[in-house]
Every structure is written in C-alpha cells, then in structure tokens.
Motif scaffolding. Structure first.
Motif, PDB file in Angstrom:
ATOM      1  N   MET A   1      36.845  50.464  54.904  1.00 60.66           N
ATOM      2  CA  MET A   1      37.293  49.239  55.569  1.00 60.66           C
ATOM      3  C   MET A   1      36.624  48.006  54.980  1.00 60.66           C
ATOM      4  N   VAL A   2      35.330  48.130  54.664  1.00 60.83           N
ATOM      5  CA  VAL A   2      34.615  47.002  54.063  1.00 60.83           C
ATOM      6  C   VAL A   2      35.220  46.666  52.696  1.00 60.83           C
ATOM      7  N   ALA A   3      35.513  47.708  51.902  1.00 65.06           N
ATOM      8  CA  ALA A   3      36.104  47.486  50.582  1.00 65.06           C
ATOM      9  C   ALA A   3      37.491  46.869  50.704  1.00 65.06           C
ATOM     10  N   MET A   4      38.275  47.337  51.672  1.00 62.52           N
ATOM     11  CA  MET A   4      39.612  46.793  51.883  1.00 62.52           C
ATOM     12  C   MET A   4      39.531  45.306  52.252  1.00 62.52           C
ATOM     13  N   ALA A   5      38.574  44.966  53.105  1.00 65.09           N
ATOM     14  CA  ALA A   5      38.380  43.564  53.479  1.00 65.09           C
ATOM     15  C   ALA A   5      37.985  42.727  52.263  1.00 65.09           C
ATOM     16  N   GLY A   6      37.157  43.297  51.396  1.00 66.38           N
ATOM     17  CA  GLY A   6      36.761  42.582  50.188  1.00 66.38           C
ATOM     18  C   GLY A   6      37.939  42.297  49.283  1.00 66.38           C
ATOM     19  N   GLY A   7      38.825  43.276  49.120  1.00 68.77           N
ATOM     20  CA  GLY A   7      40.020  43.061  48.311  1.00 68.77           C
ATOM     21  C   GLY A   7      40.898  41.970  48.883  1.00 68.77           C
ATOM     22  N   ALA A   8      41.014  41.954  50.212  1.00 71.57           N
ATOM     23  CA  ALA A   8      41.813  40.916  50.862  1.00 71.57           C
ATOM     24  C   ALA A   8      41.202  39.535  50.656  1.00 71.57           C
ATOM     25  N   LEU A  24      37.791  17.027  50.539  1.00 70.81           N
ATOM     26  CA  LEU A  24      38.185  18.267  51.187  1.00 70.81           C
ATOM     27  C   LEU A  24      38.376  19.377  50.152  1.00 70.81           C
ATOM     28  N   ALA A  25      38.920  19.022  49.011  1.00 64.32           N
ATOM     29  CA  ALA A  25      39.110  20.001  47.935  1.00 64.32           C
ATOM     30  C   ALA A  25      37.770  20.537  47.446  1.00 64.32           C
ATOM     31  N   LEU A  26      36.780  19.669  47.334  1.00 66.70           N
ATOM     32  CA  LEU A  26      35.454  20.113  46.890  1.00 66.70           C
ATOM     33  C   LEU A  26      34.792  21.003  47.940  1.00 66.70           C
ATOM     34  N   ILE A  27      35.024  20.707  49.202  1.00 67.27           N
ATOM     35  CA  ILE A  27      34.492  21.554  50.270  1.00 67.27           C
ATOM     36  C   ILE A  27      35.142  22.935  50.219  1.00 67.27           C
ATOM     37  N   ARG A  28      36.454  22.960  49.991  1.00 69.92           N
ATOM     38  CA  ARG A  28      37.151  24.243  49.831  1.00 69.92           C
ATOM     39  C   ARG A  28      36.562  25.031  48.665  1.00 69.92           C
ATOM     40  N   GLY A  29      36.297  24.327  47.562  1.00 71.07           N
ATOM     41  CA  GLY A  29      35.725  24.993  46.396  1.00 71.07           C
ATOM     42  C   GLY A  29      34.344  25.550  46.683  1.00 71.07           C
ATOM     43  N   PHE A  30      33.518  24.777  47.388  1.00 66.54           N
ATOM     44  CA  PHE A  30      32.177  25.243  47.742  1.00 66.54           C
ATOM     45  C   PHE A  30      32.260  26.501  48.603  1.00 66.54           C
ATOM     46  N   ALA A  31      33.144  26.485  49.605  1.00 64.67           N
ATOM     47  CA  ALA A  31      33.313  27.652  50.469  1.00 64.67           C
ATOM     48  C   ALA A  31      33.820  28.851  49.676  1.00 64.67           C
ATOM     49  N   ALA A  32      34.721  28.607  48.733  1.00 60.20           N
ATOM     50  CA  ALA A  32      35.244  29.693  47.906  1.00 60.20           C
ATOM     51  C   ALA A  32      34.140  30.332  47.082  1.00 60.20           C
ATOM     52  N   GLY A  33      33.244  29.519  46.529  1.00 61.14           N
ATOM     53  CA  GLY A  33      32.133  30.062  45.756  1.00 61.14           C
ATOM     54  C   GLY A  33      31.189  30.888  46.601  1.00 61.14           C
ATOM     55  N   ALA A  34      30.912  30.417  47.823  1.00 62.25           N
ATOM     56  CA  ALA A  34      30.018  31.148  48.718  1.00 62.25           C
ATOM     57  C   ALA A  34      30.607  32.492  49.127  1.00 62.25           C
ATOM     58  N   VAL A  35      31.890  32.498  49.459  1.00 63.12           N
ATOM     59  CA  VAL A  35      32.538  33.748  49.868  1.00 63.12           C
ATOM     60  C   VAL A  35      32.607  34.722  48.692  1.00 63.12           C
ATOM     61  N   THR A  36      32.925  34.213  47.502  1.00 62.28           N
ATOM     62  CA  THR A  36      32.991  35.081  46.320  1.00 62.28           C
ATOM     63  C   THR A  36      31.643  35.707  46.014  1.00 62.28           C
ATOM     64  N   ALA A  37      30.569  34.922  46.133  1.00 59.57           N
ATOM     65  CA  ALA A  37      29.229  35.464  45.903  1.00 59.57           C
ATOM     66  C   ALA A  37      28.890  36.539  46.929  1.00 59.57           C
ATOM     67  N   SER A  38      29.333  36.346  48.165  1.00 58.15           N
ATOM     68  CA  SER A  38      29.054  37.350  49.195  1.00 58.15           C
ATOM     69  C   SER A  38      29.764  38.665  48.893  1.00 58.15           C
ATOM     70  N   LEU A  39      30.926  38.595  48.254  1.00 56.42           N
ATOM     71  CA  LEU A  39      31.628  39.817  47.874  1.00 56.42           C
ATOM     72  C   LEU A  39      30.799  40.624  46.874  1.00 56.42           C
ATOM     73  N   ALA A  40      30.204  39.923  45.906  1.00 56.43           N
ATOM     74  CA  ALA A  40      29.456  40.604  44.848  1.00 56.43           C
ATOM     75  C   ALA A  40      28.120  41.152  45.330  1.00 56.43           C
ATOM     76  N   THR A  41      27.456  40.423  46.232  1.00 51.90           N
ATOM     77  CA  THR A  41      26.103  40.810  46.630  1.00 51.90           C
ATOM     78  C   THR A  41      26.028  41.614  47.920  1.00 51.90           C
ATOM     79  N   GLU A  42      27.031  41.466  48.795  1.00 48.61           N
ATOM     80  CA  GLU A  42      26.965  42.121  50.102  1.00 48.61           C
ATOM     81  C   GLU A  42      28.102  43.128  50.332  1.00 48.61           C
ATOM     82  N   VAL A  43      29.326  42.723  50.086  1.00 48.16           N
ATOM     83  CA  VAL A  43      30.484  43.522  50.500  1.00 48.16           C
ATOM     84  C   VAL A  43      30.715  44.728  49.597  1.00 48.16           C
ATOM     85  N   PHE A  44      30.928  44.517  48.310  1.00 47.53           N
ATOM     86  CA  PHE A  44      31.272  45.621  47.425  1.00 47.53           C
ATOM     87  C   PHE A  44      30.115  46.621  47.221  1.00 47.53           C
TER      88      PHE A  44
END
Length: 232
Positions: free
Chosen positions: A33-40, A181-201
């Motif tokens: 389930m964690v991996a499936m969430a990461g893919g999503a 707002l676009a830069l805030i979206r980008g910042f959030a995208a970077g944080a979430v992507t990093a969490s995938l690599a270090t925590e989720v997968f």
C-alpha cells in the motif's frame, strides 16, 4: 468542497492509526500500500503541481523552487532523525508530520480556483499514503509500550495539524500572485518528491521487496486514470 476534501484526507490518519492498533496489518500488505501510494504521488506531483506551475513561471525559476523544497525536506528529515534517535514513537510521528505538511499544503494550493474532481489524483494519493503510514506508525508505537489512548490522541492531533496546513494553503494563498503561487507549488513538489526517495520507497521495499515494483506501477496507473477523468 475544501473542508470536505481536507476532512477525508486527514481522517485517513485516524483510521490508519486505529487499523494499526486493533486490526491485522501484515507487513507485506503495508509495504504494498505504501508503494502504491508512492506511485500515485509521482504522477500527482507532476500533473497537479509542476505542470500548472510551469505555465506561470520559467523553467529555471521552477527548478530552483523544486530543488529548494527537496533540500529543505531532506535537511529537516535528517535533523529530526538525529534528534529522535532511540525514540521510535516520536521519530515516526515527527517524520510523518514533516512529510504531511508539504503534501497537505500542496493539496490546499491545488484546490485554489479548482473543483474537487480536478485534484482527485493528488487528494486520492495522499489519502492512500496516509492510511498505511499511520497504521504502521501506530503499530510500532504500540510495540514500544505506548498506551493505545495516547497513540490515538497523538495521531488525531497530527491529523488536525495537517488539515490546518491544507486550509492555510488554500485560504491564505488565494490572493497571491500567480508566479509566487507557482514557486510555492514547485517547493511543495520538491519536498514531496524527496519524501518519496527517503521515506516512502525504502519503507515499502523493506516490507514487500519485489512486489514493490508492481505496487508502484499500479499506484501510478490509478493516479493517471483519476487525473484523466478529472481533465488533468
């Protein structure tokens, strides 16, 4: 619609904690389930955050914002791990809170000027992520001899904090300039992507091993289908 979407996503933390405390949670199922969430989330970050942001700012500025988000998340994640070493319960809770704040902030930002169907992929993937993470975290806290009532209160408090992040992201940033707002979206995208690599997968692979690849692909397809249906 904002409050309904936030309530559904945040409730997954409370339901997940209850599942981890009183339900059966095979490690393989949790990892799947964690991996499936990461893919999503991989799809959601691209379609619901990076692509809309690129329409409002340059590729260079967006790249800097994404990199900043990844660096900030990684630094804070490292600091929290060092500070909570030997305290599994606190470390898990802080890590999931740190992971959840940018996710829910991104959810709130994505909802600005959009209906719920347009952010179905992002909301759905966060919900899928919250459920197994909370279940696994609550289970480990219980194994560390923490009382069930205290665990539930901690996860409920975390759910409220993350709900507040999504509401703040939506209401406080509604009048912000499109480029900001676009830069805030980008910042959030970077944080979430990093969490995938270090925590989720890494967590998913430890618990499910080679089924992780199938689960990530399934999550990716589900999120892409949701995004297609919502017009993303």
């Amino acid at each position: 619609m904002l409050f309904l979407t936030v309530a559904v996503v945040s409730a997954a933390l409370i339901l997940g904690a209850a599942w981890g405390l009183w339900g059966k949670l095979p490690k393989g199922l949790e990892g799947f389930m964690v991996a499936m969430a990461g893919g999503a989330l991989m799809v959601s970050v691209t379609i619901e955050l990076i692509q809309p942001a690129l329409q409002q700012t340059s590729l260079i500025e967006l790249s800097v914002a994404v990199a900043a988000g990844a660096l900030v998340f990684t630094g804070l994640d490292w600091f929290i791990e060092k500070q909570t070493e030997g305290s599994e319960g606190a470390g898990l809770l802080l890590a999931i809170t740190l992971d959840g704040i940018p996710e829910n902030l991104a959810l709130g930002v994505a909802l600005i000027g959009a209906g719920v169907p347009e952010v179905a992929a992002l909301a759905g993937s966060i919900l899928l992520s919250n459920l197994p993470e909370a279940a696994g975290g609550a289970k480990e806290m219980r194994e560390g001899e923490m009382g069930r009532a205290r665990i539930m209160w901690l996860w409920t408090g975390t759910a409220l904090i993350l709900a507040a992040a999504a509401i703040i992201g939506n209401l406080a940033l509604a009048g912000v300039d499109d480029e900001v707002l676009a830069l805030i979206r980008g910042f959030a995208a970077g944080a979430v992507t990093a969490s995938l690599a270090t925590e989720v997968f890494p967590q998913a692979f430890r618990e499910e091993r080679y089924g992780t690849g199938v689960a990530v692909t399934l999550g990716l397809l589900i999120a892409f289908a949701l995004s297609t249906l919502s017009g993303g």
